[in-house]
Design an enzyme around this catalytic site. Structure first.
Site, mmCIF file in Angstrom:
data_model
loop_
_atom_site.group_PDB
_atom_site.id
_atom_site.type_symbol
_atom_site.label_atom_id
_atom_site.label_comp_id
_atom_site.label_asym_id
_atom_site.label_seq_id
_atom_site.Cartn_x
_atom_site.Cartn_y
_atom_site.Cartn_z
ATOM 1 N N ASP A 68 0.826 -1.212 0.000
ATOM 2 C CA ASP A 68 0.000 0.000 0.000
ATOM 3 C C ASP A 68 0.863 1.267 0.000
ATOM 4 O O ASP A 68 1.890 1.331 0.680
ATOM 5 C CB ASP A 68 -0.895 -0.013 1.251
ATOM 6 C CG ASP A 68 -1.889 1.132 1.254
ATOM 7 O OD1 ASP A 68 -2.743 1.165 0.344
ATOM 8 O OD2 ASP A 68 -1.815 1.993 2.147
ATOM 9 N N TYR A 73 2.447 10.239 0.973
ATOM 10 C CA TYR A 73 3.470 9.692 1.865
ATOM 11 C C TYR A 73 4.846 10.260 1.506
ATOM 12 O O TYR A 73 5.400 9.976 0.460
ATOM 13 C CB TYR A 73 3.486 8.154 1.822
ATOM 14 C CG TYR A 73 2.184 7.505 2.286
ATOM 15 C CD1 TYR A 73 1.171 8.244 2.898
ATOM 16 C CD2 TYR A 73 1.970 6.144 2.136
ATOM 17 C CE1 TYR A 73 -0.011 7.659 3.326
ATOM 18 C CE2 TYR A 73 0.789 5.540 2.571
ATOM 19 C CZ TYR A 73 -0.201 6.314 3.152
ATOM 20 O OH TYR A 73 -1.368 5.726 3.576
ATOM 21 N N SER A 231 -3.400 1.010 10.280
ATOM 22 C CA SER A 231 -2.959 1.164 11.679
ATOM 23 C C SER A 231 -3.537 0.101 12.608
ATOM 24 O O SER A 231 -4.143 0.430 13.635
ATOM 25 C CB SER A 231 -3.279 2.566 12.208
ATOM 26 O OG SER A 231 -2.373 3.512 11.684
ATOM 27 N N PRO A 232 -3.318 -1.172 12.295
ATOM 28 C CA PRO A 232 -3.817 -2.230 13.182
ATOM 29 C C PRO A 232 -3.188 -2.153 14.580
ATOM 30 O O PRO A 232 -3.763 -2.652 15.548
ATOM 31 C CB PRO A 232 -3.439 -3.531 12.463
ATOM 32 C CG PRO A 232 -2.335 -3.149 11.515
ATOM 33 C CD PRO A 232 -2.629 -1.733 11.115
ATOM 34 N N LEU A 233 -2.021 -1.502 14.686
ATOM 35 C CA LEU A 233 -1.375 -1.349 16.005
ATOM 36 C C LEU A 233 -1.498 0.064 16.550
ATOM 37 O O LEU A 233 -0.798 0.412 17.512
ATOM 38 C CB LEU A 233 0.113 -1.725 15.913
ATOM 39 C CG LEU A 233 0.429 -3.196 15.636
ATOM 40 C CD1 LEU A 233 1.942 -3.416 15.554
ATOM 41 C CD2 LEU A 233 -0.176 -4.081 16.724
ATOM 42 N N ALA A 234 -2.388 0.882 15.960
ATOM 43 C CA ALA A 234 -2.506 2.280 16.388
ATOM 44 C C ALA A 234 -1.118 2.924 16.445
ATOM 45 O O ALA A 234 -0.690 3.451 17.484
ATOM 46 C CB ALA A 234 -3.237 2.387 17.732
ATOM 47 N N ARG A 251 8.244 5.574 16.055
ATOM 48 C CA ARG A 251 7.446 6.535 15.273
ATOM 49 C C ARG A 251 7.057 7.753 16.096
ATOM 50 O O ARG A 251 7.133 8.879 15.620
ATOM 51 C CB ARG A 251 6.192 5.844 14.733
ATOM 52 C CG ARG A 251 5.305 6.787 13.954
ATOM 53 C CD ARG A 251 4.065 6.118 13.401
ATOM 54 N NE ARG A 251 4.389 5.137 12.374
ATOM 55 C CZ ARG A 251 3.469 4.422 11.725
ATOM 56 N NH1 ARG A 251 2.190 4.595 12.004
ATOM 57 N NH2 ARG A 251 3.835 3.551 10.812
ATOM 58 N N GLY A 307 2.477 -2.048 9.208
ATOM 59 C CA GLY A 307 3.624 -1.153 9.054
ATOM 60 C C GLY A 307 4.763 -1.795 9.814
ATOM 61 O O GLY A 307 4.530 -2.445 10.843
HETATM 62 P P1 NDP Z 1 0.594 0.144 12.606
HETATM 63 O O1 NDP Z 1 -0.482 0.706 13.439
HETATM 64 O O2 NDP Z 1 0.760 -1.341 12.631
HETATM 65 O O3 NDP Z 1 1.959 0.845 13.005
HETATM 66 C C1 NDP Z 1 3.171 0.431 12.422
HETATM 67 C C2 NDP Z 1 4.365 0.923 13.233
HETATM 68 O O4 NDP Z 1 4.343 0.363 14.549
HETATM 69 C C3 NDP Z 1 5.659 0.463 12.605
HETATM 70 O O5 NDP Z 1 6.069 1.292 11.562
HETATM 71 C C4 NDP Z 1 6.596 0.436 13.806
HETATM 72 O O6 NDP Z 1 6.990 1.783 14.057
HETATM 73 C C5 NDP Z 1 5.661 -0.065 14.912
HETATM 74 N N1 NDP Z 1 5.629 -1.536 14.995
HETATM 75 C C6 NDP Z 1 5.110 -2.410 14.086
HETATM 76 N N2 NDP Z 1 5.238 -3.673 14.518
HETATM 77 C C7 NDP Z 1 5.832 -3.614 15.728
HETATM 78 C C8 NDP Z 1 6.219 -4.595 16.649
HETATM 79 N N3 NDP Z 1 6.015 -5.900 16.413
HETATM 80 N N4 NDP Z 1 6.814 -4.196 17.801
HETATM 81 C C9 NDP Z 1 7.029 -2.886 18.048
HETATM 82 N N5 NDP Z 1 6.696 -1.885 17.199
HETATM 83 C C10 NDP Z 1 6.079 -2.255 16.026
HETATM 84 O O7 NDP Z 1 0.373 0.501 11.061
HETATM 85 P P2 NDP Z 1 0.554 1.895 10.280
HETATM 86 O O8 NDP Z 1 0.067 3.025 11.084
HETATM 87 O O9 NDP Z 1 1.932 1.939 9.743
HETATM 88 O O10 NDP Z 1 -0.459 1.663 9.097
HETATM 89 C C11 NDP Z 1 -0.220 0.609 8.168
HETATM 90 C C12 NDP Z 1 -0.422 1.122 6.766
HETATM 91 O O11 NDP Z 1 -1.751 1.567 6.589
HETATM 92 C C13 NDP Z 1 0.432 2.335 6.354
HETATM 93 O O12 NDP Z 1 1.748 1.996 6.024
HETATM 94 C C14 NDP Z 1 -0.345 2.841 5.173
HETATM 95 O O13 NDP Z 1 -0.056 2.063 4.029
HETATM 96 C C15 NDP Z 1 -1.783 2.609 5.611
HETATM 97 N N6 NDP Z 1 -2.375 3.836 6.201
HETATM 98 C C16 NDP Z 1 -3.455 4.376 5.553
HETATM 99 C C17 NDP Z 1 -4.063 5.511 6.029
HETATM 100 C C18 NDP Z 1 -5.239 6.075 5.308
HETATM 101 O O14 NDP Z 1 -5.669 7.196 5.613
HETATM 102 N N7 NDP Z 1 -5.779 5.377 4.339
HETATM 103 C C19 NDP Z 1 -3.567 6.221 7.225
HETATM 104 C C20 NDP Z 1 -2.439 5.539 7.871
HETATM 105 C C21 NDP Z 1 -1.905 4.390 7.359
HETATM 106 P P3 NDP Z 1 8.362 2.186 14.779
HETATM 107 O O15 NDP Z 1 9.348 1.071 14.649
HETATM 108 O O16 NDP Z 1 8.779 3.440 14.096
HETATM 109 O O17 NDP Z 1 7.988 2.504 16.197
#
Ligand code: NDP
Length: 343
Positions: A68, A73, A231-234, A251, A307
């Site tokens: 995605d 971005y 954002s399954p993990l917020a 992040r 993510g």
């Molecule tokens: P998440 O809520 O899953 O957050 C991902 C972030 O959490 C990672 O980048 C990392 O950040 C941290 N993380 C992930 N896995 C772990 C783990 N196992 N242990 C510890 N930290 C972890 O998803 P996103 O918010 O990234 O959303 C996913 C995707 O959804 C985006 O990439 C995008 O493609 C889409 N999206 C779409 C939107 C829309 O408006 N349509 C808005 C937002 C996202 P770190 O290491 O930096 O802490």
């Protein structure tokens, strides 16, 4: 990893093989991996070409078939990075899907009036620009990143249908539209004998449930929309990583994302995540894995977009495929009680 007894078998609306489950995207014939990967914040901000290449490689090798992206971005640089990875990988283009989204434009507050929104001009130009940045002939999915009350619905639906007819996109969708807006798009499409949106991309996680569990129920049953949830993990909060403050390099430590930190890191939310840990321990898994498993337990979720800034995070998150099968009604009820977010 989820291990099926035979190489391929059907489970409800899904096909599973020995490492991934593939769900039909609503009423379409397209099957997406139930876990997918997105590059928001990470590509071109937190990870370089070499890391993005390794993370996407790990995703693809584990059966992920949807990546995605969006024009907004990192001002288009995330799409450019994904384009370079895809070019380098040289995977069979028929074996995976990529997306883009238009609405926000590339330049934020500096957008000119024609450079954002859902006008025919911006949607068309954004699609062409995404194709160039991603070095591809077509996008599998193209989303209206937000609703645009300034543009008539007929213009949006027609434009998406022209892009479909031109072969530049294969499916079109919405992101963060209300159920009523999605229904209106379908009704306009029906009146004009055009194709309506096939997929919605909402936020869905243990804190944000209303759209997926209440607002969209009529559009799921009437129009068969698929969902690619974000954002399954917020933003990482549901991994438990913020329980003792903000770790360096995470992040919510990023300078330009203070707005996201303010919105995400609330004491009450952190406390609820801490309480959830006992369920993860009970299932012998991590909070991140449990939280993602909870998302894909909902059959209206076609795919949860993960993510990850590190391969280790992605490996941990992919275990959700095993864990979601273990979420019994009793465990789901216990999670509801702890989180208090059930609409
Ligand atoms: P998440 O809520 O899953 O957050 C991902 C972030 O959490 C990672 O980048 C990392 O950040 C941290 N993380 C992930 N896995 C772990 C783990 N196992 N242990 C510890 N930290 C972890 O998803 P996103 O918010 O990234 O959303 C996913 C995707 O959804 C985006 O990439 C995008 O493609 C889409 N999206 C779409 C939107 C829309 O408006 N349509 C808005 C937002 C996202 P770190 O290491 O930096 O802490």
């Amino acid at each position: 990893m989820f291990h099926a007894k035979s190489a391929h078998f059907f489970l409800h609306n899904s096909i599973c093989d020995d490492s991934m489950e593939y769900r039909k995207m609503g009423n379409t014939g397209l099957r997406l991996s139930v876990l997918s990967y997105g590059s928001w914040v990470t590509f071109s901000k937190q990870v370089d070409d070499s890391a993005s290449d390794r993370i996407m490689g790990l995703a693809y090798d584990n059966g992920i078939n949807f990546f995605d992206n969006a024009e907004a971005y990192e001002g288009g640089r995330s799409e450019e990075m994904m384009g370079r990875v895809l070019k380098n990988k040289d995977w069979d283009r028929t074996s995976f899907c990529i997306s883009s989204k238009a609405f926000f434009g590339l330049y934020g507050k500096n957008n000119k009036p024609t450079q954002h929104g859902l006008s025919r001009k911006h949607l068309t130009e954004a699609c062409n620009a995404a194709l160039r940045r991603m070095q591809t002939d077509y996008l599998d999915l193209f989303y209206c990143h937000r609703p645009d009350p300034e543009t008539p619905m007929e213009e949006v639906v027609w434009t998406m249908n022209v892009l479909l007819q031109q072969g530049k996109i294969l499916y079109w969708g919405t992101s963060e539209w209300s159920g009523a807006e999605i229904a209106a798009a379908h009704e306009v499409a029906k009146q004009l004998s055009l194709i309506g949106p096939a997929v919605e991309q909402p936020q869905y996680n243990l804190f944000e449930r209303h759209k997926m569990e209440v607002d969209y129920l009529p559009v799921f049953s009437k129009y068969g929309m698929g969902t690619t949830i974000w954002s399954p993990l917020a933003s990482g909060l549901l991994s438990g990583k913020y329980k003792n403050g903000v770790p360096d390099g995470s992040r919510l430590a990023l300078e330009n994302y203070a707005w996201l930190k303010d919105r995400t890191l609330e004491d009450d939310k952190v406390a609820r995540v801490n309480s959830l840990e006992k369920i993860a321990l009970q299932l012998n898994t991590s909070l991140a894995t449990l939280s993602i498993a909870w998302c894909i337990h909902n059959p209206h979720v076609t795919t949860a977009i993960l993510g990850a800034t590190k391969e280790s995070q992605l490996t941990e998150n992919l275990r959700a495929l095993d864990v979601y099968q273990q979420l019994t009604p009793d465990i789901m009820a216990e999670i509801d009680t702890i989180m208090g977010s059930k609409p």
